[in-house]
Design a protein around this motif. Structure first.
Motif, PDB file in Angstrom:
ATOM      1  N   VAL A 172      -6.378   1.769  -0.799  1.00  0.00           N
ATOM      2  CA  VAL A 172      -5.983   1.130   0.458  1.00  0.00           C
ATOM      3  C   VAL A 172      -6.510   1.936   1.639  1.00  0.00           C
ATOM      4  CG1 VAL A 172      -3.890   0.136  -0.537  1.00  0.00           C
ATOM      5  CG2 VAL A 172      -3.762   2.336   0.636  1.00  0.00           C
TER       6      VAL A 172
ATOM      7  N   VAL B 263       0.514   6.806  -0.658  1.00  0.00           N
ATOM      8  CA  VAL B 263      -0.170   5.522  -0.620  1.00  0.00           C
ATOM      9  C   VAL B 263      -0.829   5.233  -1.962  1.00  0.00           C
ATOM     10  CG1 VAL B 263      -0.582   5.604   1.872  1.00  0.00           C
ATOM     11  CG2 VAL B 263      -2.308   6.508   0.315  1.00  0.00           C
ATOM     12  N   GLU B 264      -1.057   3.943  -2.202  1.00  0.00           N
ATOM     13  CA  GLU B 264      -1.778   3.503  -3.393  1.00  0.00           C
ATOM     14  C   GLU B 264      -3.263   3.834  -3.211  1.00  0.00           C
ATOM     15  OE1 GLU B 264      -0.524   2.073  -6.104  1.00  0.00           O
ATOM     16  OE2 GLU B 264       1.510   1.652  -5.405  1.00  0.00           O
TER      17      GLU B 264
ATOM     18  N   VAL C 237      -2.533   1.139   6.497  1.00  0.00           N
ATOM     19  CA  VAL C 237      -1.171   1.269   5.961  1.00  0.00           C
ATOM     20  C   VAL C 237      -0.283   1.974   6.982  1.00  0.00           C
ATOM     21  CG1 VAL C 237       0.261   2.363   4.183  1.00  0.00           C
ATOM     22  CG2 VAL C 237      -1.838   1.170   3.529  1.00  0.00           C
TER      23      VAL C 237
ATOM     24  N   GLY D 199       0.805  -1.217   0.000  1.00  0.00           N
ATOM     25  CA  GLY D 199       0.000   0.000   0.000  1.00  0.00           C
ATOM     26  C   GLY D 199       0.834   1.261   0.000  1.00  0.00           C
TER      27      GLY D 199
END
Length: 155
Positions: free
Chosen positions: A105, A101-102, A110, A54
């Protein structure tokens, strides 16, 4: 007759022999001081944070842009400490990490996983107590965005 000094066992040792008896200095692990540089903790923390699913990248937008330029310069290389700042004392450390962060997610999950991974890695490798890991999420990597920092590039 040689002048003698009494040790804790009552046995005498010649004065001026200059060398203490075996066992008088104590545990070898306590004979000296180990210092750990801020950069060492930053590198460990950066690698531990990148291992978390993530996390797309470390660093703020500006730091990533500057890092992408540095990566293209021969000998510049990727830096494991980008986006990580540590303050190291004698027995404790505090760490600040900027992450991207992705998309999709859970940011809270995360951040929790990054915190746990960083604390475990730093404490295991350095023996320092990690008193805090502050995480700043500076961006979200969207699926259709191009990478600022492409890792596989043919030149």
């Amino acid at each position: 007759m040689t002048d003698m000094a009494k040790d804790s066992t009552g046995r005498g040792t010649p004065l001026g022999s200059g060398r203490p008896r075996e066992g008088q200095l104590g545990d070898p692990a306590t004979r000296g001081r180990t210092t750990i540089a801020d950069g060492v903790v930053e590198k460990i923390a950066g690698l531990a944070a990148r291992d978390v699913v993530g996390v797309h990248a470390l660093g703020t937008g500006f730091a990533r842009t500057l890092g992408a330029v540095r990566d293209r310069v021969p000998g510049g290389g990727r830096t494991a400490t980008r986006g990580v700042k540590a303050e190291v004392g004698e027995v404790q450390t505090a760490i600040d990490i900027d992450i991207v962060v992705e998309y999709g997610v859970s940011i809270a999950e995360v951040a929790r996983a990054v915190r746990e991974n960083v604390i475990a890695g730093v404490e295991r490798m350095t023996g320092l107590e990690v008193v805090e890991v502050n995480i700043a999420v500076g961006d979200v990597k969207l699926p259709d965005e191009e990478d600022d920092d492409p890792e596989t590039r043919v030149q």
